[in-house]
Design an enzyme around this catalytic site. Structure first.
Site, mmCIF file in Angstrom:
data_model
loop_
_atom_site.group_PDB
_atom_site.id
_atom_site.type_symbol
_atom_site.label_atom_id
_atom_site.label_comp_id
_atom_site.label_asym_id
_atom_site.label_seq_id
_atom_site.Cartn_x
_atom_site.Cartn_y
_atom_site.Cartn_z
ATOM 1 N N HIS A 1 0.820 -1.210 0.000
ATOM 2 C CA HIS A 1 0.000 0.000 0.000
ATOM 3 C C HIS A 1 0.853 1.259 0.000
ATOM 4 C CE1 HIS A 1 -3.821 2.098 0.668
ATOM 5 N NE2 HIS A 1 -3.162 2.902 1.478
ATOM 6 N N GLU B 1 -8.108 7.275 -5.077
ATOM 7 C CA GLU B 1 -7.571 6.379 -4.045
ATOM 8 C C GLU B 1 -8.605 5.317 -3.726
ATOM 9 O OE1 GLU B 1 -4.911 5.891 -2.142
ATOM 10 O OE2 GLU B 1 -3.628 7.670 -2.263
ATOM 11 N N SER B 2 -8.143 4.216 -3.128
ATOM 12 C CA SER B 2 -9.046 3.127 -2.748
ATOM 13 C C SER B 2 -9.149 3.014 -1.237
ATOM 14 C CB SER B 2 -8.538 1.805 -3.321
ATOM 15 O OG SER B 2 -7.290 1.465 -2.746
ATOM 16 N N HIS B 3 -10.276 2.491 -0.780
ATOM 17 C CA HIS B 3 -10.458 2.099 0.620
ATOM 18 C C HIS B 3 -11.251 0.800 0.638
ATOM 19 C CE1 HIS B 3 -10.018 4.340 4.675
ATOM 20 N NE2 HIS B 3 -8.842 4.166 4.098
ATOM 21 N N ASN B 4 -10.697 -0.216 -0.044
ATOM 22 C CA ASN B 4 -11.425 -1.454 -0.279
ATOM 23 C C ASN B 4 -11.561 -2.312 0.966
ATOM 24 O OD1 ASN B 4 -11.422 -0.596 -2.947
ATOM 25 N ND2 ASN B 4 -9.639 -1.830 -3.495
ATOM 26 N N ARG C 1 -7.920 15.174 1.496
ATOM 27 C CA ARG C 1 -6.673 15.712 2.057
ATOM 28 C C ARG C 1 -5.552 15.686 1.022
ATOM 29 N NH1 ARG C 1 -8.671 12.908 6.344
ATOM 30 N NH2 ARG C 1 -7.231 11.166 6.146
ATOM 31 N N GLN D 1 -10.230 3.364 10.192
ATOM 32 C CA GLN D 1 -10.234 4.673 10.809
ATOM 33 C C GLN D 1 -11.646 5.193 11.035
ATOM 34 O OE1 GLN D 1 -9.067 3.796 7.820
ATOM 35 N NE2 GLN D 1 -7.010 4.588 7.428
ATOM 36 N N GLU E 1 -3.686 5.641 12.407
ATOM 37 C CA GLU E 1 -4.174 6.321 11.210
ATOM 38 C C GLU E 1 -5.405 7.150 11.546
ATOM 39 O OE1 GLU E 1 -4.501 3.717 7.829
ATOM 40 O OE2 GLU E 1 -2.442 2.998 8.050
ATOM 41 N N GLN F 1 -7.768 10.151 11.727
ATOM 42 C CA GLN F 1 -8.032 10.996 10.560
ATOM 43 C C GLN F 1 -7.876 12.491 10.855
ATOM 44 O OE1 GLN F 1 -9.349 9.433 7.207
ATOM 45 N NE2 GLN F 1 -7.796 8.341 8.374
ATOM 46 N N GLY G 1 -1.934 8.038 -8.899
ATOM 47 C CA GLY G 1 -3.043 7.134 -8.639
ATOM 48 C C GLY G 1 -2.773 6.265 -7.433
#
Length: 789
Positions: A54, A98-101, A121, A245, A317, A319, A560
């Site tokens: 990541h 971005e991904s948050h899979n 951000r 998060q 992490e 936020q 990306g």
């Protein structure tokens, strides 16, 4: 990378500790060699997150190097928080995806919400004010209650964070397929308009300059999120819920304003979002990019929980946090700004000459690591790939339409009974992937900021009016930007190279369909494990296709995200990967937002043309195919065949003609042909405009196109439906002659309001005849059938 070997007893480590940090034995040996000693727990944790896929792209970086990254309008390419392009008129656009899979799989609301917060951000860290959001989502079978729960949670999370921060969500795409049942994809793209004269970069500089921590407090939420995102999901993944998060969009709104105000002072030397890997990533990357070091004291970091140890501070992490390097002597000026916005701002460290990350805690050194070892000189793997396409691809390549049931002019005989072509069209319109996404996008605020010209559902791409944030007048007050996200994962699964080319081409085509000039790409590469030869082959072939298409279409890649290990373990413990899904986000410049067009028919009597030859073979493959089509999946429950071949030169020509037709006001409607082929595209234009259409297909069946379903529902790139003002027909067709008489055919006419869609054969026999109300009913209720209860 050092080879794994026996270590001296004083360097020995419990294998379980390495597994917890998702480090290999060979990587641990390399860490020991670089440090010359055994890392302490905090240092091991820092390496664990920074050497995760990541954060360091250790499996994908060699493949990403082939992407074109420079161009006339590219101001910032890969390597910063976001790419930046020049739109002219003094306007500069920052954008990224971005991904948050994995977080969304175990905690859909917060996973999706913090995915939005993180990408915002990335944008305002550059000095840009966020102006729009888009999303690309993949879920499993919508009939499954688990999928329904995930959809509700993800959509609620996206709408909550975007709506509360006042950023409009203006577009996106959603696919449904059982392969995503255990591992949904949540990719979020953001756009922002630069407010600062200088683009804010992330490389620290100025020995002795203060390092300022700003934003929210640090807690234990999000622990190890970067490592969590770099492993497959399993039944035990619910235990990783602390790695997800928790966001506060109202605090983020304050953070946006405070940061942009601080950047305007000129006192900020560098800025970095604390996203994946938190303090570890921000300190290491800022130091490494600046060729300096950072000395940070954790005792000065605002904490929301008591008793936190260095490991927890460094891997948290939490936020809505940022790290700045400011000019020495101007610390209080920055602190005062953040305090006015009721945010934390403290000097927590200094820039030092020695290129190390030094972390202090309770008067002692808690960690000390060379910055380059964490953020630049990370492991790189050239994985084993397949020497030839896998067996499933070879079988798909050998598939033939002749294996399908016999089709006649009236319809097709299935095991479940006969379906007319009108009934087939209605079933396709009701399928979750094709059906209206209004249930989703009506939960998003699309008009906040009052700049959305075309939002979700109105056209093939979103269009946003650009207003200079500093208040000066533009020479062209109607300039705008268009944006889209695209990828047909079935195509990529069946042929990663051609499928990736198709994703880039469709994104560019969607921009051209509103009249925008495609400029640049941000991509989100969602794949399975690169440690498996199949997974690495899919990734490498898709990267090759993306690179080729971006070069030919002149849309450089500005950055990306890579999201690997998107797979779940089955009952036997074997990994089951998603379809390879390289999502392409693309932006384009709109010269005059008043001249953009939508996908719905605009006026009765307009002449309908099909741009792009639907029946032309290219080399030994076909431009139009049922392979990988929505028709094949929905009606015949098959995912197989050759995806359509795409001619990039024809693609360029078709898009150029479409843009020029829109600019000259000859074209009043434009809609690309994608899932469901010409049948679905015609129906969507009828539904969107509430006009009917009478179409005469001027092609007979032939040796190459031998079936009516192939003609009606076959898919292929380089095809756009346009409706032309009949008073402009002569000018339009004269222009086409100047383009060398490209493959363009007049196929029909727009009929009166709320009439019907008729598709006729060349000898005037009806293939499809359906009233618009019936088309709308099936299309509008496709998702609501599952999600409204």
């Amino acid at each position: 990378m050092s080879a794994a070997s026996d270590l001296a007893p004083e360097f020995a480590i419990d294998p379980k500790q390495l597994a917890a940090e998702r480090l290999t034995q060979a990587e641990y040996v390399e860490i020991v060699n670089r440090l010359g000693r055994k890392p302490n727990p905090a240092e091991l944790g820092m390496f664990g997150v920074m050497w995760s896929e990541h954060c360091c792209y250790k499996n994908s970086r060699p493949l990403l190097k082939q992407f074109p990254t420079t161009g006339e309008r590219i101001l910032v390419g890969p390597g910063e928080n976001a790419g930046v392009v020049d739109l002219g008129e003094g306007l500069r656009l920052a954008f990224k995806i971005e991904s948050h899979n994995h977080p969304s799989a175990v905690e859909p609301f917060q996973g999706a919400a913090t995915g939005v917060g993180g990408i915002l951000r990335d944008i305002f860290t550059m000095g840009a004010r966020p102006i729009a959001l888009l999303n690309s989502l993949r879920f499993g079978d919508l009939a499954d209650p688990k999928t329904q729960r995930l959809v509700h949670g993800v959509v609620s999370g996206i709408s909550h964070y975007g709506n509360c921060t006042g950023i409009p969500t203006v577009g996106g795409e959603i696919y449904f397929d059982p392969v995503y049942s255990g591992n949904p994809l949540v990719n979020v793209m953001a756009l922002g308009l630069m407010e600062t004269t200088e683009i804010v970069k992330s490389g620290a500089g100025g020995i002795g300059n203060p390092v300022i921590y700003v934003g929210s407090t640090t807690g234990r939420d999000g622990m190890g999120g970067a490592s969590f995102a770099s492993a497959e999901l399993s039944e035990e993944s619910q235990a990783d819920r602390p790695a997800v998060q928790v966001g506060d969009p109202f605090l983020e709104k304050s953070l946006i304003e405070a940061c942009l105000e601080a950047f305007q002072t000129g006192a900020i030397v560098a800025a970095q979002d604390m996203g994946a890997a938190g303090l570890t990533c921000s300190t290491a990357e800022m130091a490494a990019k600046g060729g300096v070091g950072i000395d940070l004291d954790l005792d000065l970091i605002p904490a929301r929980e008591s008793g936190m140890i260095p490991y927890e501070y460094l891997l948290s992490e939490s936020q809505e946090r940022m790290l700045f390097v400011a000019q020495a002597g101007r610390e209080q000026e920055i602190i005062d700004i953040f305090q006015r916005w009721e945010l934390h701002a403290v000097v927590a460290g200094r820039v030092i000459a020695e290129p190390i990350v030094r972390i202090r805690h309770q008067g002692e050194i808690a960690a000390e690591i060379p910055a380059l070892a964490l953020a630049e000189n990370t492991p790189i793997y050239h994985r084993e790939s397949l020497s030839e396409p896998p067996e499933y691809v070879q079988k798909a390549q050998a598939w033939s339409v002749s294996s399908l049931p016999t089709a006649s002019e009236t319809g097709i005989e299935l095991a479940s009974g006969f379906l007319s072509w009108s009934e087939v069209l209605l079933k396709l319109l009701a399928s979750p992937t094709v059906a209206s996404k209004a249930w989703v996008y009506r939960q998003y605020d699309q008009q906040v900021q009052n700049n959305t010209v075309t939002g979700p559902g109105g056209a093939d791409a979103a269009v946003i009016r650009l207003r200079p944030v500093t208040g000066e007048k533009l020479a062209n007050p109607y300039v705008g930007v268009a944006a889209t996200v695209d990828c047909n994962p079935r195509y990529v699964y069946l042929d990663p190279y051609q499928g990736a080319i198709a994703a880039v081409a469709e994104a560019a085509r969607n921009l051209s369909c509103v009249g925008a000039e495609p400029l640049a790409v941000t991509d989100n590469l969602n794949f399975g494990s690169p440690e498996q030869p199949l997974g690495y082959w899919q990734l490498s072939e898709a990267c090759r296709g993306l690179s080729q298409a971006c070069r030919v279409l002149n849309t450089p890649v500005t950055g990306g995200n890579v999201s690997l290990y998107n797979e779940t373990l089955d009952a036997d413990g074997k990994p089951q990967a998603i379809y390879p899904t390289p999502v392409v986000g693309m932006v384009g410049r709109v010269t005059d937002v008043r001249k953009t067009v939508g996908q719905g028919w605009a006026k009765s009597g307009d002449l309908i043309y099909l741009l792009g030859e639907p029946l032309t073979p290219k080399t030994t493959t076909e431009a139009i195919s049922l392979g990988g089509s929505e028709y094949l999946a929905t009606i015949h429950d098959q995912v197989t065949g050759k995806p359509p071949y795409l001619d990039l030169e024809l693609e360029q020509q078709v898009q150029k003609i479409c843009r020029e037709g829109i600019a000259q006001a000859w074209i009043r409607t434009a809609h690309d042909l994608s899932e469901g082929g010409i049948g679905v595209a015609l129906a969507e234009s009828c539904i969107s405009g509430n006009f009917g259409a009478t179409i005469t297909l001027p092609w007979a069946l032939s040796d190459r196109i031998s079936r009516w379903d192939e003609l009606l529902f076959g898919e292929g790139g380089s095809r756009i439906l346009v409706a032309v003002d009949p008073s402009q027909k002569e000018a339009w067709e004269e222009y086409l002659k100047t383009q060398g008489n490209p493959p363009i055919q007049e196929i029909g006419i727009v009929t009166e309001t709320a009439a019907e869609l008729q598709i006729l054969t060349a000898d005037n026999q009806a293939l499809i005849k359906v009233r618009i109300e019936e088309l709308w009913d099936r299309w509008a209720n496709g998702l609501g059938t599952y999600l409204s209860s």
